[in-house]
Design a protein around this motif. Structure first.
Motif, PDB file in Angstrom:
ATOM      1  N   HIS A 129      93.703  22.618  71.623  1.00 27.23           N
ATOM      2  CA  HIS A 129      93.414  21.146  70.584  1.00 27.23           C
ATOM      3  C   HIS A 129      93.267  20.370  72.179  1.00 27.23           C
ATOM      4  O   HIS A 129      91.879  19.544  72.348  1.00 27.23           O
ATOM      5  N   ARG A 222      97.684  19.505  54.937  1.00 26.15           N
ATOM      6  CA  ARG A 222      97.838  19.702  56.530  1.00 26.15           C
ATOM      7  C   ARG A 222      97.223  20.772  57.123  1.00 26.15           C
ATOM      8  O   ARG A 222      96.321  20.758  58.502  1.00 26.15           O
ATOM      9  N   ASP A 223      98.444  21.947  56.689  1.00 29.90           N
ATOM     10  CA  ASP A 223      97.762  22.969  58.147  1.00 29.90           C
ATOM     11  C   ASP A 223      96.708  23.357  57.901  1.00 29.90           C
ATOM     12  O   ASP A 223      96.017  24.311  58.564  1.00 29.90           O
ATOM     13  N   ARG A 226      93.844  20.878  59.368  1.00 34.69           N
ATOM     14  CA  ARG A 226      93.858  21.041  60.954  1.00 34.69           C
ATOM     15  C   ARG A 226      92.594  21.677  62.054  1.00 34.69           C
ATOM     16  O   ARG A 226      92.293  20.706  62.631  1.00 34.69           O
ATOM     17  N   GLU A 229      89.393  19.466  62.701  1.00 33.53           N
ATOM     18  CA  GLU A 229      89.170  18.643  63.638  1.00 33.53           C
ATOM     19  C   GLU A 229      88.813  19.179  65.497  1.00 33.53           C
ATOM     20  O   GLU A 229      88.336  18.418  66.063  1.00 33.53           O
ATOM     21  N   ASP A 295      94.680  29.841  68.073  1.00 38.55           N
ATOM     22  CA  ASP A 295      95.303  29.289  68.294  1.00 38.55           C
ATOM     23  C   ASP A 295      96.841  29.785  66.814  1.00 38.55           C
ATOM     24  O   ASP A 295      97.150  28.811  66.060  1.00 38.55           O
ATOM     25  N   HIS A 327     106.182  18.329  66.415  1.00 39.09           N
ATOM     26  CA  HIS A 327     105.364  17.363  65.814  1.00 39.09           C
ATOM     27  C   HIS A 327     106.125  16.919  64.771  1.00 39.09           C
ATOM     28  O   HIS A 327     107.514  17.468  64.404  1.00 39.09           O
TER      29      HIS A 327
END
Length: 368
Positions: A129, A222-223, A226, A229, A295, A327
């Motif tokens: 990221h 969320r997963d 991700r 972004e 990732d 997280h």
């Protein structure tokens, strides 16, 4: 001892990390770098990622034994055209780091066909990221796939020479045809990014009339989203240089959604159950949990109490361990294992973390 000159165009996360990996096993090689940004060049020189840096791509190319184009796809093709105009060392190896391969390989075969050079397409399947030279990491590619796509300019020893050059990356090398590479990555990388951004747009629109979505969007959502972004410019280039394969995946998925819609309308419980079961079994049979791509990290989940300094206590236990991300899952935890999620680069680091936390605390630890 043979001393080679390596020229890396693009001193961001990928180019900078490649340079550090090369230096690890070949400290006597001279590494020269190009970057348009003054700041990135300054950081690369300050961190000794490169020995020399330039803002003029043409300057160092004639001096290089190996040229690595770690720039966006369109810029890679532009630089290949420029290399075709320069006087390069005989048998110089030219490679890239792009996320699509067919158009890059085709460009190299066309523009470099009359030059005494070697070209092989490359795709190091790792990322972060973070971005820029400041984020360069010698361990970025550890255990990740590093793909080579040969061209008609690839000689018998080209790939083995690159593998030796890149030995300090500790990556896993795979050779695959450029067109097949783009076909495979359209399914497991490019299309998922389209899905993630589409889900975010859908949720964003839906949240205008259903505000609680913003609070409940955690866990699986969320997963799945991700990667939405990710940097828009890079993904625009990827889609436009792999159109046919990506459009095929989109049409295929449309049909699958139509099928699911029909099963729901028909209240076909058996078919719906089989659909979810097939997905579960296919995922179990894939190498999803192994370090093998962009990732792809090792996650540990810790159920911790809501008390002061608990997070600091755990992080202190893990001092010296290479963490990727920490997280805190504070809100909706319906489909996750623990409130504290810690990501590691290697299975060794994950195992060490699990052992330390279980030995020195009474918190429950889960590995997903």
């Amino acid at each position: 001892m043979t001393k080679k000159t390596i020229y890396i165009a693009g001193l961001g996360l990928i180019g900078g990390s490649l340079a550090l990996g090369i230096k690890r096993d070949h400290p006597h090689y001279k590494i020269m770098g190009y970057n348009r940004s003054d700041q990135s060049r300054a950081i690369a020189l300050e961190r000794q990622i490169v020995d020399e840096a330039t803002a003029d791509f043409r300057e160092f190319a004639p001096l290089a034994d190996v040229i690595i184009l770690a720039v966006p796809i369109k810029k890679t093709i532009e630089f290949i055209k420029i290399l075709a105009e320069l006087e390069l060392k005989e048998n110089v190896i030219i490679t890239d780091a792009g996320s699509t391969k067919y158009e890059i390989v085709r460009a190299a075969e066309h523009y470099l066909k009359d030059k005494a050079v070697q070209f092989v397409g490359s795709h190091p399947m790792a990322g972060s990221h973070k971005s820029g030279a400041i984020a360069a990491d010698v361990n970025l590619f550890e255990n990740a796939y590093y793909i080579f796509s040969p061209s008609c300019l690839t000689k018998a020893n080209t790939i083995s020479e690159l593998q030796d050059l890149l030995s300090g990356l500790h990556a896993r090398y795979v050779e695959i045809d450029a067109a097949e590479h783009d076909c495979v990555t359209s399914q497991i990388s490019h299309f998922p990014h389209i899905m993630a951004s589409s889900l975010m747009e859908q949720a964003g629109d839906f949240s205008e009339s259903h505000e609680m979505i913003k609070h409940f969007a955690a866990g699986g959502f969320r997963d799945m989203t991700r990667i939405a972004e990710s940097e828009p410019g890079m993904w625009t280039s990827i889609l436009l240089t792999n159109q046919e394969a990506i459009l095929d995946r989109i049409e295929n998925f449309k049909q699958r959604l139509d099928d699911i819609s029909d099963w729901i309308k028909a209240k076909d419980e058996k078919t719906i159950w089989e659909f979810f079961n097939r997905g579960r079994q296919i995922r179990k049979n894939m190498e999803i949990h192994k370090r093998a791509g962009v990732d792809s990290f090792y996650d540990i989940y810790v159920d911790v109490p809501d008390e002061e300094d608990v997070i600091l206590e755990i992080l202190e236990l893990l001092r010296g361990t290479s963490l990727v991300n920490v997280h805190i899952n504070e809100e909706n935890r319906e489909d996750i294992h623990g409130i504290l999620q810690i990501s590691f680069k290697t299975a060794k680091d994950l195992a060490h973390a699990k052992q330390m936390i279980e030995s020195y605390t009474d918190y429950q630890v889960f590995i997903n």
